[in-house]
Enzyme design. Sequence first.
Site, mmCIF file in Angstrom:
data_model
loop_
_atom_site.group_PDB
_atom_site.id
_atom_site.type_symbol
_atom_site.label_atom_id
_atom_site.label_comp_id
_atom_site.label_asym_id
_atom_site.label_seq_id
_atom_site.Cartn_x
_atom_site.Cartn_y
_atom_site.Cartn_z
ATOM 1 N N CYS A 169 40.887 34.324 46.999
ATOM 2 C CA CYS A 169 40.292 35.782 46.865
ATOM 3 C C CYS A 169 38.597 36.038 46.643
ATOM 4 O O CYS A 169 38.215 36.976 46.448
ATOM 5 C CB CYS A 169 41.042 36.545 45.760
ATOM 6 S SG CYS A 169 42.938 36.711 46.268
ATOM 7 N N HIS A 228 36.405 42.808 40.159
ATOM 8 C CA HIS A 228 37.626 42.366 41.127
ATOM 9 C C HIS A 228 38.753 43.120 40.889
ATOM 10 O O HIS A 228 39.364 43.410 41.860
ATOM 11 C CB HIS A 228 38.182 41.041 40.560
ATOM 12 C CG HIS A 228 38.944 40.108 41.352
ATOM 13 N ND1 HIS A 228 38.625 39.943 42.680
ATOM 14 C CD2 HIS A 228 40.081 39.548 41.149
ATOM 15 C CE1 HIS A 228 39.689 39.193 43.264
ATOM 16 N NE2 HIS A 228 40.596 39.267 42.466
ATOM 17 N N GLU A 254 39.491 40.338 32.701
ATOM 18 C CA GLU A 254 38.300 40.392 33.502
ATOM 19 C C GLU A 254 37.572 41.590 32.640
ATOM 20 O O GLU A 254 36.172 41.200 32.429
ATOM 21 C CB GLU A 254 38.312 41.486 34.805
ATOM 22 C CG GLU A 254 37.019 41.248 35.667
ATOM 23 C CD GLU A 254 36.866 41.905 36.903
ATOM 24 O OE1 GLU A 254 36.154 41.860 37.818
ATOM 25 O OE2 GLU A 254 38.259 42.415 37.764
ATOM 26 N N LYS A 275 39.295 48.353 45.066
ATOM 27 C CA LYS A 275 40.585 47.962 45.382
ATOM 28 C C LYS A 275 41.514 48.972 45.213
ATOM 29 O O LYS A 275 42.895 49.168 45.879
ATOM 30 C CB LYS A 275 40.952 46.874 44.694
ATOM 31 C CG LYS A 275 40.352 45.484 45.277
ATOM 32 C CD LYS A 275 40.963 44.135 44.425
ATOM 33 C CE LYS A 275 40.056 42.918 44.823
ATOM 34 N NZ LYS A 275 38.921 42.932 44.354
ATOM 35 N N HIS A 302 43.780 45.109 48.145
ATOM 36 C CA HIS A 302 43.125 43.766 47.771
ATOM 37 C C HIS A 302 42.995 43.016 49.205
ATOM 38 O O HIS A 302 43.870 42.408 49.762
ATOM 39 C CB HIS A 302 44.095 42.866 46.830
ATOM 40 C CG HIS A 302 43.270 41.481 46.624
ATOM 41 N ND1 HIS A 302 42.018 41.186 47.002
ATOM 42 C CD2 HIS A 302 43.497 40.744 45.462
ATOM 43 C CE1 HIS A 302 41.551 40.136 46.594
ATOM 44 N NE2 HIS A 302 42.635 39.864 45.729
ATOM 45 N N PHE A 315 42.963 32.657 43.117
ATOM 46 C CA PHE A 315 43.741 31.725 42.624
ATOM 47 C C PHE A 315 43.103 30.165 42.883
ATOM 48 O O PHE A 315 42.098 30.058 43.545
ATOM 49 C CB PHE A 315 44.825 31.806 43.840
ATOM 50 C CG PHE A 315 45.746 32.787 43.617
ATOM 51 C CD1 PHE A 315 45.694 33.892 42.634
ATOM 52 C CD2 PHE A 315 46.974 33.082 44.693
ATOM 53 C CE1 PHE A 315 46.735 34.719 42.440
ATOM 54 C CE2 PHE A 315 47.734 34.001 44.691
ATOM 55 C CZ PHE A 315 47.674 35.136 43.550
#
Length: 409
Positions: free
Chosen positions: A162, A300, A311, A333, A338, A397
């Site tokens: 991502c 994010h 975050e 998002k 996403h 990830f």
Amino acid sequence: MKRVVITGVGVISPVGNDANRFFENLTAGVCGIGPITRFDTEGYKAKVAAEVKDFDPEAFGIDRAQAKRMDLFAQYAMAAAIQAVADSGIEGGVAPERFGVYVGSGIGGMQTFVAETEKLLNRGPGRVSPFFVPMMIGNMAAGNIAIRFNAQGPCLPVVTACATSSHAIGEAFRAVKYGHADAIIAGGAEATIIPLAVAGFSNMKALSESTDPDAASLPFDARRSGFVMGEGSGILVLEEYEHALARGAKIYAEVVGYGNTCDAYHITAPHAEAVGAANAFKLALEEAGWQGEKLYINAHGTGTPMNDKVETLAIKKALGEDAARAALISSTKSMTGHMLGAAGAVEAIASALALKNGVVPPTIHLTEPDPECDLNYVPGAAVKADVELALSSSLGFGGHNAVVALRKY
């Protein structure tokens, strides 16, 4: 070392298939999430996604024969690249050997992989397409774009889940900054709203199982329970400043910093103390020479329980409590879902347009704040703000962290 600016942008997204419509819908709080239409979701835990609407590759100058030899992720990338290059006006205005392409994908041609596997299993090896491999491999979006625009300089398809397209932009920024190219087409693309991907993400408890599009992607909200899968592409033209000035190019923003770190902790979970993410923010701010100017952070902000609180902690650690609370932060998002490997690039474009237009897009549907997410996430509606520096963050990830810093031009 050279200065680097953004001179062109292109977007294929769940809320618009060009940059202007994309940003207009973001600032209007338009939600691009709806019931999955690509397949029957009976038996699937996730029922909604943020699909690209009304996409016709021929409308962007991709002929039908070429489109048939490209996976959908590569079609999205090409369409966004065609927009960005046209927007920049750079075609024919840069030496081919000084023109690069850094376009990645987190997953690549998954639709092609699944379709050709089904052919193999059901109809035998002779039915597998001779175009299977070049359609499936994740570097082919970059390769096709390079061919289209005769970009003979550095070509690097980044793959960091991502964080893919934020790293692509950051590495392109470095290449131009250190003189390895005069201009680079940079970004990412993804197209994985298919049964296998939805089942896989669902079974690892990553996806929201809400059937209500307005209660599915809930970054920083106490009700959040997972992300909503999106798709599309974001492409930027990064160009050396003097080169852009010499040809009279318009400039959206200047790229001034980049942080690239790894949690080195877990294959999917972020580090609970946000060490890697905080360092990525710090590195980007240090390179940008931040002196306390008004900040916008396109977070994010996936809407997963762990990401959003980690975050938030990373932002506090990097900026300090007072500056973190003064910053305007949002997760687009909440509207686009996403977009995986495309997320960082479309969010960098949103950040550049926020700087240029003096409008910060909101985090929609944020109505029940989480006490552990206690910063200003611009809930509900866009705000006018003369921000000077924007940060776009991506956490992938594998522990990959990327933060890109942009300065108002």
